[in-house]
Scaffold this motif. Structure first.
Motif, mmCIF file in Angstrom:
data_model
loop_
_atom_site.group_PDB
_atom_site.id
_atom_site.type_symbol
_atom_site.label_atom_id
_atom_site.label_comp_id
_atom_site.label_asym_id
_atom_site.label_seq_id
_atom_site.Cartn_x
_atom_site.Cartn_y
_atom_site.Cartn_z
ATOM 1 N N VAL A 1 0.861 -1.176 0.000
ATOM 2 C CA VAL A 1 0.000 0.000 0.000
ATOM 3 C C VAL A 1 0.897 1.226 0.000
ATOM 4 N N SER A 2 0.696 2.100 -0.950
ATOM 5 C CA SER A 2 1.589 3.239 -1.136
ATOM 6 C C SER A 2 1.020 4.504 -0.515
ATOM 7 N N PRO A 3 1.899 5.451 -0.189
ATOM 8 C CA PRO A 3 1.425 6.739 0.323
ATOM 9 C C PRO A 3 0.652 7.485 -0.751
ATOM 10 N N ALA A 4 -0.241 8.353 -0.311
ATOM 11 C CA ALA A 4 -1.077 9.090 -1.255
ATOM 12 C C ALA A 4 -0.700 10.567 -1.272
ATOM 13 N N LYS B 1 -4.031 0.812 4.459
ATOM 14 C CA LYS B 1 -5.158 0.305 3.650
ATOM 15 C C LYS B 1 -6.487 0.833 4.181
ATOM 16 N N TRP B 2 -6.695 0.717 5.481
ATOM 17 C CA TRP B 2 -7.972 1.153 6.043
ATOM 18 C C TRP B 2 -8.077 2.669 6.133
ATOM 19 N N LEU B 3 -6.947 3.356 6.273
ATOM 20 C CA LEU B 3 -6.995 4.819 6.231
ATOM 21 C C LEU B 3 -7.469 5.282 4.859
ATOM 22 N N GLN B 4 -7.005 4.628 3.809
ATOM 23 C CA GLN B 4 -7.404 5.032 2.463
ATOM 24 C C GLN B 4 -8.895 4.810 2.239
ATOM 25 N N PRO C 1 -9.785 9.006 2.225
ATOM 26 C CA PRO C 1 -8.914 9.006 1.051
ATOM 27 C C PRO C 1 -8.053 10.253 0.910
ATOM 28 N N ASP C 2 -8.507 11.373 1.465
ATOM 29 C CA ASP C 2 -7.742 12.620 1.350
ATOM 30 C C ASP C 2 -7.030 12.958 2.654
ATOM 31 N N ALA C 3 -6.589 11.958 3.378
ATOM 32 C CA ALA C 3 -5.916 12.180 4.664
ATOM 33 C C ALA C 3 -4.703 13.088 4.505
ATOM 34 N N SER C 4 -4.476 13.898 5.510
ATOM 35 C CA SER C 4 -3.327 14.803 5.499
ATOM 36 C C SER C 4 -2.034 14.007 5.601
ATOM 37 N N PRO C 5 -0.906 14.600 5.174
ATOM 38 C CA PRO C 5 0.376 13.903 5.315
ATOM 39 C C PRO C 5 0.664 13.498 6.760
ATOM 40 N N ALA C 6 0.334 14.358 7.720
ATOM 41 C CA ALA C 6 0.594 14.033 9.129
ATOM 42 C C ALA C 6 -0.204 12.810 9.557
ATOM 43 N N LEU C 7 -1.459 12.742 9.148
ATOM 44 C CA LEU C 7 -2.289 11.596 9.512
ATOM 45 C C LEU C 7 -1.781 10.332 8.823
ATOM 46 N N GLN C 8 -1.340 10.432 7.586
ATOM 47 C CA GLN C 8 -0.790 9.271 6.904
ATOM 48 C C GLN C 8 0.435 8.728 7.634
ATOM 49 N N LEU C 9 1.325 9.626 8.064
ATOM 50 C CA LEU C 9 2.519 9.173 8.778
ATOM 51 C C LEU C 9 2.165 8.603 10.142
ATOM 52 N N GLU D 1 -8.942 14.278 13.170
ATOM 53 C CA GLU D 1 -7.967 13.326 12.649
ATOM 54 C C GLU D 1 -7.659 12.231 13.669
ATOM 55 N N THR D 2 -7.642 12.584 14.947
ATOM 56 C CA THR D 2 -7.433 11.562 15.967
ATOM 57 C C THR D 2 -8.578 10.555 15.949
ATOM 58 N N LYS D 3 -9.802 11.035 15.741
ATOM 59 C CA LYS D 3 -10.955 10.134 15.635
ATOM 60 C C LYS D 3 -10.805 9.199 14.443
ATOM 61 N N ILE D 4 -10.305 9.726 13.326
ATOM 62 C CA ILE D 4 -10.101 8.883 12.145
ATOM 63 C C ILE D 4 -9.051 7.819 12.438
ATOM 64 N N LEU D 5 -7.947 8.208 13.091
ATOM 65 C CA LEU D 5 -6.905 7.248 13.420
ATOM 66 C C LEU D 5 -7.456 6.148 14.329
ATOM 67 N N GLU D 6 -8.289 6.515 15.289
ATOM 68 C CA GLU D 6 -8.898 5.512 16.169
ATOM 69 C C GLU D 6 -9.807 4.578 15.377
ATOM 70 N N ASP D 7 -10.580 5.125 14.448
ATOM 71 C CA ASP D 7 -11.391 4.285 13.563
ATOM 72 C C ASP D 7 -10.511 3.266 12.840
ATOM 73 N N VAL D 8 -9.416 3.740 12.281
ATOM 74 C CA VAL D 8 -8.536 2.877 11.500
ATOM 75 C C VAL D 8 -7.953 1.772 12.373
ATOM 76 N N ALA D 9 -7.509 2.118 13.577
ATOM 77 C CA ALA D 9 -6.959 1.106 14.486
ATOM 78 C C ALA D 9 -8.009 0.049 14.829
ATOM 79 N N CYS D 10 -9.246 0.469 15.044
ATOM 80 C CA CYS D 10 -10.322 -0.480 15.342
ATOM 81 C C CYS D 10 -10.625 -1.360 14.130
ATOM 82 N N LEU D 11 -10.609 -0.781 12.943
ATOM 83 C CA LEU D 11 -10.862 -1.551 11.730
ATOM 84 C C LEU D 11 -9.770 -2.600 11.511
ATOM 85 N N VAL D 12 -8.525 -2.234 11.779
ATOM 86 C CA VAL D 12 -7.432 -3.197 11.635
ATOM 87 C C VAL D 12 -7.585 -4.327 12.651
ATOM 88 N N PHE D 13 -8.000 -3.992 13.860
ATOM 89 C CA PHE D 13 -8.239 -5.033 14.866
ATOM 90 C C PHE D 13 -9.291 -6.023 14.378
#
Length: 210
Positions: A3-6, A51-54, A58-66, A140-152
């Motif tokens: 999965v590549s950076p966007a 993968k789940w962040l995308q 899909p338009d996540a900021s560079p900071a959120l992607q990292l 963005e923190t809420k999105i990151l938490e969503d992504v972590a839960c989705l990966v789980f």
């Protein structure tokens, strides 16, 4: 899975490369796609996060992607077994892990190989997201938490549920807590993912419970 950076600038792309380079040092391995040669677990995990962040943003900021890419940065250096196997021990370990990961990522992002360098406020923004600060108010923190839960749910649930020390009642409680952490957008993605029959049954029970 690759999965590549966007849409990252060369500066952020170099930071991404350094993060993945560190992930590759994880001594813990997991089978690759289709049972092919194993890959470092943290590299696998970071790819799932991306993968789940995308899907989630899909338009996540560079900071959120990292921050998503580095969520468990060098986690193997602070194993769960280094703290008591109790609920307080788990919470202490988790808090320490987030703080340590954020600090190590800031050090990495300060590398002289990243040119032009990330501004201090950019590095701190990535660290703040890794620490999941302002979860109730920062989008963005809420999105990151969503992504972590989705990966789980996608990548860790079946193995977690199979542990002998976790019975069905405890698993349902864990699922309720996971669901409670997610936004409505995250929940909709979770409901649409491909899960094992056992996972679907337990999620159904968790959502039906008072």
């Amino acid at each position: 899975m690759s999965v590549s950076p966007a849409n990252l600038s060369p500066t952020y792309a170099e930071a991404w490369r350094l993060i993945d380079e560190a992930h590759a040092a994880d001594p813990n391995r997991i089978a690759g796609p289709g049972g092919l040669s194993s890959v470092p677990y943290e590299l696998h995990y970071s790819q799932k996060m991306t993968k789940w962040l995308q899907s989630r943003c899909p338009d996540a900021s560079p900071a959120l992607q990292l921050a998503c890419r580095a969520q468990h940065f060098r986690r193997w250096e602070l194993p769960r077994s280094s703290y008591p196997m109790t609920r307080p021990g788990y919470l202490t370990w988790r808090a320490k892990q987030k703080t340590q990961a954020a600090a190590k990522v800031v050090d990495l992002l300060s590398s002289s190989t990243i040119q032009p360098p990330l501004a201090p406020e950019e590095r701190e923004r990535v660290a703040m997201l890794i620490r999941k600060e302002a979860l109730s108010s920062d989008g963005e923190t809420k999105i990151l938490e969503d992504v972590a839960c989705l990966v789980f749910l996608d990548d860790q649930f079946d193995e977690f549920e199979a542990k002998t020390e976790i019975d069905e009642e405890k698993m349902i409680r864990i699922l309720r807590k996971t669901w409670g952490k997610m936004t409505e957008q995250g929940r909709q993605l979770a409901l649409g993912m491909s899960l094992s029959d056992k996972a679907k049954i337990l999620i159904g029970k968790a959502l039906a419970s008072p």
